[in-house]
Design a protein around this motif. Sequence first.
Motif, PDB file in Angstrom:
ATOM      1  N   GLN A 162      55.557   5.390  77.625  1.00 21.70           N
ATOM      2  CA  GLN A 162      56.284   5.063  78.840  1.00 21.70           C
ATOM      3  C   GLN A 162      57.782   5.256  78.635  1.00 21.70           C
ATOM      4  OE1 GLN A 162      55.202   4.611  81.817  1.00 21.70           O
ATOM      5  NE2 GLN A 162      57.320   4.411  82.499  1.00 21.70           N
ATOM      6  N   GLY A 163      58.260   4.932  77.435  1.00 19.36           N
ATOM      7  CA  GLY A 163      59.670   5.114  77.136  1.00 19.36           C
ATOM      8  C   GLY A 163      60.089   6.564  77.282  1.00 19.36           C
ATOM      9  N   ALA A 164      59.265   7.467  76.762  1.00 14.72           N
ATOM     10  CA  ALA A 164      59.588   8.892  76.839  1.00 14.72           C
ATOM     11  C   ALA A 164      59.642   9.344  78.295  1.00 14.72           C
ATOM     12  CB  ALA A 164      58.550   9.700  76.069  1.00 14.72           C
ATOM     13  N   LEU A 165      58.645   8.928  79.084  1.00 10.42           N
ATOM     14  CA  LEU A 165      58.652   9.338  80.490  1.00 10.42           C
ATOM     15  C   LEU A 165      59.842   8.711  81.217  1.00 10.42           C
ATOM     16  CD1 LEU A 165      54.844   9.102  81.270  1.00 10.42           C
ATOM     17  CD2 LEU A 165      56.205  11.124  80.759  1.00 10.42           C
ATOM     18  N   GLY A 166      60.131   7.447  80.889  1.00 15.62           N
ATOM     19  CA  GLY A 166      61.247   6.749  81.516  1.00 15.62           C
ATOM     20  C   GLY A 166      62.569   7.449  81.258  1.00 15.62           C
ATOM     21  N   PHE A 167      62.715   8.025  80.058  1.00 16.26           N
ATOM     22  CA  PHE A 167      63.955   8.739  79.750  1.00 16.26           C
ATOM     23  C   PHE A 167      64.166   9.877  80.732  1.00 16.26           C
ATOM     24  CE2 PHE A 167      66.367  12.124  77.797  1.00 16.26           C
ATOM     25  CZ  PHE A 167      67.449  11.460  77.247  1.00 16.26           C
ATOM     26  N   GLY A 168      63.114  10.626  80.996  1.00 13.22           N
ATOM     27  CA  GLY A 168      63.227  11.739  81.938  1.00 13.22           C
ATOM     28  C   GLY A 168      63.660  11.275  83.316  1.00 13.22           C
ATOM     29  N   TYR A 169      62.984  10.228  83.803  1.00 14.16           N
ATOM     30  CA  TYR A 169      63.344   9.707  85.128  1.00 14.16           C
ATOM     31  C   TYR A 169      64.792   9.222  85.158  1.00 14.16           C
ATOM     32  CZ  TYR A 169      58.450   9.778  86.539  1.00 14.16           C
ATOM     33  OH  TYR A 169      57.193  10.181  86.869  1.00 14.16           O
ATOM     34  N   ALA A 170      65.191   8.497  84.090  1.00 17.90           N
ATOM     35  CA  ALA A 170      66.543   7.944  84.065  1.00 17.90           C
ATOM     36  C   ALA A 170      67.576   9.052  84.077  1.00 17.90           C
ATOM     37  CB  ALA A 170      66.715   7.061  82.831  1.00 17.90           C
ATOM     38  N   MET A 171      67.283  10.114  83.318  1.00 19.71           N
ATOM     39  CA  MET A 171      68.215  11.229  83.257  1.00 19.71           C
ATOM     40  C   MET A 171      68.383  11.839  84.655  1.00 19.71           C
ATOM     41  SD  MET A 171      68.434  14.004  80.440  1.00 19.71           S
ATOM     42  CE  MET A 171      69.957  14.851  80.284  1.00 19.71           C
ATOM     43  N   LEU A 172      67.274  12.031  85.347  1.00 21.95           N
ATOM     44  CA  LEU A 172      67.335  12.607  86.690  1.00 21.95           C
ATOM     45  C   LEU A 172      68.079  11.678  87.643  1.00 21.95           C
ATOM     46  CD1 LEU A 172      63.780  14.158  87.133  1.00 21.95           C
ATOM     47  CD2 LEU A 172      65.875  15.188  86.261  1.00 21.95           C
ATOM     48  N   ASP A 173      67.768  10.389  87.585  1.00 23.83           N
ATOM     49  CA  ASP A 173      68.406   9.447  88.506  1.00 23.83           C
ATOM     50  C   ASP A 173      69.909   9.344  88.249  1.00 23.83           C
ATOM     51  OD1 ASP A 173      66.245   8.919  90.008  1.00 23.83           O
ATOM     52  OD2 ASP A 173      65.787   6.947  89.164  1.00 23.83           O
ATOM     53  N   LEU A 174      70.288   9.268  86.968  1.00 22.48           N
ATOM     54  CA  LEU A 174      71.714   9.140  86.668  1.00 22.48           C
ATOM     55  C   LEU A 174      72.465  10.414  87.043  1.00 22.48           C
ATOM     56  CD1 LEU A 174      71.711   7.147  83.328  1.00 22.48           C
ATOM     57  CD2 LEU A 174      72.574   6.414  85.541  1.00 22.48           C
ATOM     58  N   ALA A 175      71.846  11.559  86.778  1.00 22.98           N
ATOM     59  CA  ALA A 175      72.477  12.814  87.163  1.00 22.98           C
ATOM     60  C   ALA A 175      72.617  12.874  88.683  1.00 22.98           C
ATOM     61  CB  ALA A 175      71.668  14.000  86.656  1.00 22.98           C
ATOM     62  N   ALA A 176      71.615  12.358  89.401  1.00 16.99           N
ATOM     63  CA  ALA A 176      71.690  12.341  90.859  1.00 16.99           C
ATOM     64  C   ALA A 176      72.846  11.475  91.321  1.00 16.99           C
ATOM     65  CB  ALA A 176      70.374  11.823  91.446  1.00 16.99           C
ATOM     66  N   ILE A 177      73.026  10.327  90.660  1.00 13.28           N
ATOM     67  CA  ILE A 177      74.134   9.439  91.041  1.00 13.28           C
ATOM     68  C   ILE A 177      75.474  10.135  90.803  1.00 13.28           C
ATOM     69  CG2 ILE A 177      75.314   7.317  90.347  1.00 13.28           C
ATOM     70  CD1 ILE A 177      72.365   6.218  89.941  1.00 13.28           C
ATOM     71  N   SER A 178      75.605  10.836  89.674  1.00 13.20           N
ATOM     72  CA  SER A 178      76.824  11.605  89.417  1.00 13.20           C
ATOM     73  C   SER A 178      76.994  12.701  90.460  1.00 13.20           C
ATOM     74  CB  SER A 178      76.764  12.253  88.031  1.00 13.20           C
ATOM     75  OG  SER A 178      76.862  11.270  87.051  1.00 13.20           O
ATOM     76  N   PHE A 179      75.869  13.363  90.773  1.00  8.10           N
ATOM     77  CA  PHE A 179      75.885  14.448  91.754  1.00  8.10           C
ATOM     78  C   PHE A 179      76.401  13.934  93.101  1.00  8.10           C
ATOM     79  CE2 PHE A 179      73.733  16.932  95.076  1.00  8.10           C
ATOM     80  CZ  PHE A 179      74.090  18.230  94.715  1.00  8.10           C
ATOM     81  N   LEU A 180      76.031  12.690  93.435  1.00  8.96           N
ATOM     82  CA  LEU A 180      76.460  12.100  94.703  1.00  8.96           C
ATOM     83  C   LEU A 180      77.894  11.618  94.664  1.00  8.96           C
ATOM     84  CD1 LEU A 180      73.238  10.058  95.563  1.00  8.96           C
ATOM     85  CD2 LEU A 180      74.120  12.054  96.773  1.00  8.96           C
ATOM     86  N   GLY A 181      78.544  11.771  93.519  1.00 12.04           N
ATOM     87  CA  GLY A 181      79.945  11.382  93.432  1.00 12.04           C
ATOM     88  C   GLY A 181      80.153   9.912  93.186  1.00 12.04           C
ATOM     89  N   LEU A 182      79.117   9.222  92.696  1.00 10.97           N
ATOM     90  CA  LEU A 182      79.262   7.800  92.429  1.00 10.97           C
ATOM     91  C   LEU A 182      79.429   7.522  90.941  1.00 10.97           C
ATOM     92  CD1 LEU A 182      76.534   6.415  94.847  1.00 10.97           C
ATOM     93  CD2 LEU A 182      78.975   6.687  95.258  1.00 10.97           C
ATOM     94  N   GLY A 183      79.451   8.578  90.135  1.00  8.77           N
ATOM     95  CA  GLY A 183      79.524   8.405  88.689  1.00  8.77           C
ATOM     96  C   GLY A 183      80.959   8.313  88.212  1.00  8.77           C
ATOM     97  N   ALA A 184      81.135   8.741  86.970  1.00  2.00           N
ATOM     98  CA  ALA A 184      82.451   8.627  86.355  1.00  2.00           C
ATOM     99  C   ALA A 184      83.469   9.474  87.126  1.00  2.00           C
ATOM    100  CB  ALA A 184      82.368   9.098  84.909  1.00  2.00           C
ATOM    101  N   PRO A 185      84.667   8.916  87.375  1.00  2.00           N
ATOM    102  CA  PRO A 185      85.702   9.692  88.072  1.00  2.00           C
ATOM    103  C   PRO A 185      86.271  10.782  87.166  1.00  2.00           C
ATOM    104  CG  PRO A 185      86.521   7.509  87.440  1.00  2.00           C
ATOM    105  CD  PRO A 185      85.098   7.574  87.017  1.00  2.00           C
ATOM    106  N   PRO A 186      86.796  11.893  87.733  1.00  2.00           N
ATOM    107  CA  PRO A 186      87.358  12.983  86.935  1.00  2.00           C
ATOM    108  C   PRO A 186      88.567  12.484  86.158  1.00  2.00           C
ATOM    109  CG  PRO A 186      87.697  13.348  89.304  1.00  2.00           C
ATOM    110  CD  PRO A 186      86.905  12.104  89.172  1.00  2.00           C
ATOM    111  N   PRO A 187      88.973  13.117  85.053  1.00  4.67           N
ATOM    112  CA  PRO A 187      88.473  14.421  84.610  1.00  4.67           C
ATOM    113  C   PRO A 187      87.216  14.314  83.756  1.00  4.67           C
ATOM    114  CG  PRO A 187      90.257  13.735  83.189  1.00  4.67           C
ATOM    115  CD  PRO A 187      90.099  12.658  84.219  1.00  4.67           C
TER     116      PRO A 187
END
Lengths: 561, 287, 319
Positions: free
Chosen positions: B209-234
């Motif tokens: 479950q941990g291995a599968l969870g890593f994949g989901y987390a990576m996608l979700d966190l990347a999505a949050i960054s993609f939406l502009g809610l992640g770390a501010p530039p640069p």
Amino acid sequence: MTRTVLDIDKLAVTGPDGQALVADLSLTVSAGEVVGLVGESGSGKTLTVRAVAGLLSDGLVASGTIRVDGENLAELPEQHARAVRARRLGMVFQTPRAHLNPLRTIGDFMIEALVAVGGEKPAAAESRAAELLAEVGIADPERRLRQRPSELSGGLLQRVMIAATLAMDPPLLLADEITTALDVTTQEEVMAVLADLRRSRGLAMLFITHDLALAGAVCDRIAVMQGGRIVETLQAETMRADAQHPYTQRLLSATLPPDLMQGEPATEPVLVVDGLRKTYSVRSASGGHREEFVAVDEVGFTLAPGGSLGIVGESGSGKSTTARIICGLERADSGIILVKGEDWTRVPRSTTGWRRRARIAQMVFQDPYQSLDRRQTARQCLREAISVHRPRESRPALDARVDELLEAVLLTPDLADRRPRSLSGGQRQRVAIARALAAEPEILVLDEAVSALDVTTQVEILTLLDRIRRETGVALLMISHDLSAVRRVCDHVVVMRGGRIEESGPIAEVLDRPRADYTRLLLASVPHEGWVPQRRIPTRTAALPTIATSNLPILDPQGER
Amino acid sequence: MSVGQIAAGRVPAISRRAAKRDPLLVAALVTLCAIALVVIAGPLISAFDPNQLYAGPISGGPSLTHPLGTDDLGRDILARVIAGGPASVIGPLVVVALSTTLGSTVALLSAWFGGWVDGILTRVIEVIFAIPGLVLAVLAVSMFGKGLVAPVIALSIAYLPVVSRLVRAGARAELGKPYMAALRIQGVSSTAILFRHLIPALLPTILAQGALGFGYAMLDLAAISFLGLGAPPPSSDWGVMIASGQPSLLNGAPEQSLFPALLVVLTVLSVNIVGARVTVWAEAKSS
Amino acid sequence: MGARTVRRLLSKIGALLLTLFLSSVVIFSAVLLTPGDPVVALAGGVRPTPEMIDAIREQYQLDQPVWVQYLSWVGSVLTGDLGTSFVYKTEVIDLIAPRFGITFLLVIYTLVLIVVFGVGSGILAAVRRGRVEQAVLVGTSLGVAMPTFVVAIVLIWIFGRVLGWFPVYGPGEGLLDNLYHLTLPAVSLAVLYIAYISRITRGAVVAQLSSEHVETARVRGIPPSRIFRRHVFLNASPQLLSVAGTTIASLFAVAAIAEHAFGLGGIGVLLTEAAARKDLPVVQTLSLMLVALFVVLNAMVDVVIAIIDPDSARPRRDA
């Protein structure tokens, strides 16, 4: 010469790696004849019947010819072969509950083949379905047609399965261990139904079972299988005299009545049970409200030191619940359990409490594969069991004791480093017994300890237990549905039914001169020579409430539930 | 038997067999190692400062100097992908570590004690399950502001139900088996049952479950960054890079978005393959 | 449905309502958990003027005890008064209403794709072993690693730059044009879910195909197509339905990514924009709506499953 309905010639079934699972098997069944196919697990008997029914799983390949009513199934196109099977043979399985769609009613199940295969109109099919249910002795068939499988008992479902196979009026019935999952009295009912059908319809049967006594009682001819081959075919009536092959003789001796044990002199009992009562709250079958299910009701008995007491009963009799209460796995609602004068009625709350009890009472479970930790080798398992009671023992001393225990259960030391997966069923159960002996207990509770094993293994284990009792003086409390197993080992017996004690006393007295009607019924239901199964009113028609005692959490720190 | 023994005894045997039979698994493991290596040692080998503007042409294609090309501000994409690595990988790791340990603990408490403890914990888990992970992360961002810390914590909580339901069901099944009753009757202590029998039995399930969870987390966190809610530039991770490269897609310069996207997909794919194999192994172990 | 089934269902739905209540408490308490003054938190990213402070105190009854605040918040949401956004300086309802349609359409479009391709390919893989099954398995393995934003940028690149068959920006005008514009966003949302649903479908169907009651039907000579309809698919459907509620609810949230990538002004974009601007009231309202949707959908799913399988409505059954 009568018509041959099933002709198997040189059947071979090979596995995915080319291994021969069934080899060179030839067998015929004539119209109206019942042929038994007997063997222990892995002998290939089930594969044979599945090959006939066209149910071999992917990767298994059958060769040779199978003729049903003269039609060679192997040569027919798939659709045609399906039609032949659908109309010319019926099959009944070991677990009727799994073999019925849980989402559909009995009526749907019965009518489906009549409409889809037989081409009848739904209304006609429904009245025909009711007739068929009545033919197998199911009372109130109209009501049953509206019920779902979850509302019916296993014995009744097995009758439904049989009734369903009659829909196309086939000349041949394939019966694969159809009574193995049933109680003896239910087994007798089902066998009586089949005997009637045989008389009224001239139904032929290929009867697969591991139980040679049952086969001997219901079959005309018996083919004994071992390692994928038929080793011997016998006339049922004379099989005891005719048996030549050593394997058959071993099977036969496994089912012979044993010599009786001598009674023990009366002493202060090691275990006293009195007025034991346990109820569960279950959802009633009819309405949504909860109702009480009395699992154990006013049960009392005593066990002498070094004695052996059998508790016999069918499913739902409360025998296993009684054993679990004695071992502290369940809490009784009321009643007393005294072990060596000490009150054991309450469930232990601490590890210390459990340990103190562990030195007195140990338990051996039905399925050794489930009761051993699959990650532990036999040695690790035994070492753990010993070190619980001898925490300061050195590694070599522990290992020496492990070797002693292995020797006591007749296991060779080279098996010590195997995990349960690579042990046979009998070897696993020996490890479980050795583990129970590690605590040097005074009482050994055997909860259906041999019923999951092959007959020859059963005899070995029972003999071993008997020897251990004589040598170590441990008292045996044996829970079993099997009268002959109890007879082999126990000097006293308690017969239970529906949570209550029907009868108890010395084994010879109870089993040879039964006073209770139920004991008589139980004894009469056991297949024996000259056995004529009787059709009786089913003892139970509704499914037992699902209280699945083994699935309750056992590690309740409060000791309450 | 300790956990270490299981690991020492089993894993080499499995990897030896795997190399022969399961080239896909080997490929996945090699990919993961390569990505890990680049993330850890990358800054040492990359020739450019990831934030150096106009290090090359604007939206330049791959060349010898800039193997993955340059972005719309002329920054070296390879250097930026490497620099974004830690932020993209560490977040999911934290999510998996937190949600797995917490979820397993909750599940074990639930299964072990049963009764009202189980009732309350199960209710809590149900409530968390009703709030989609992305929503919980967005709620956290609106409370604590942009950045990945709040979403990482929010996702760790959001993933609890999946882990805890699975482990609870597994633990209950295991506790219901006769061998647990047998251990009790032998007088084996609760601690020993828990650590020597129950947890090792569940470990394969938890790992899978941990291995599968890593994949989901990576996608979700990347999505949050993609939406502009992640770390501010640069400072930027792969999700941000994908989003910032979107305008260049229509100008015929897909490199800025595609390369980080490829990395995300490759990582998740590899982790999923490993996870699937661990699941199969776990099921084989428990049957 | 018998009385027993209805009673079991009611208790399940009761549990769902409890979940809804508890999660509304969690969402409400976001204000209390936000560092600093709740007034500032509710004002969002803007520095509140004295008039705003009074207005916020009035609207959220901040002078009252916490439980009164909660009740007044829930009460106003239930009565349709979603309050005012101090960041957008308009009523929250006026923010949500015009954006809802496009998100709804997008989710429905995506769902159709998921059901047709996800369930379809799952069944195909289960029934046609061998090459078809392998292809579906490889496809779904890739699919579950294909997040919306990656599919979106690939689609934008391919269709926006190279092919140009579908528009890559904006929602369009009128229903047909809407659907035309929503095709790529819907595909980008659907890919991951198609893979996920396909795997669940295949698993459920394979389990039924190898089940013993199907074996019985086979030996009785019931035609395969009938076995599939009446025994395999029917029995597999509860497992599929049980993930439907969660899937649809999460689609409304994840829609944000597709809306963001394809420039659709939907609910999702509003949610993320509001979060970026720390507009807590808007985020809270939208979160609560999504949780309510989850609860309603799951209640509906439970009813449907109970009709198919009355025994399923038992309060709790472990896998």
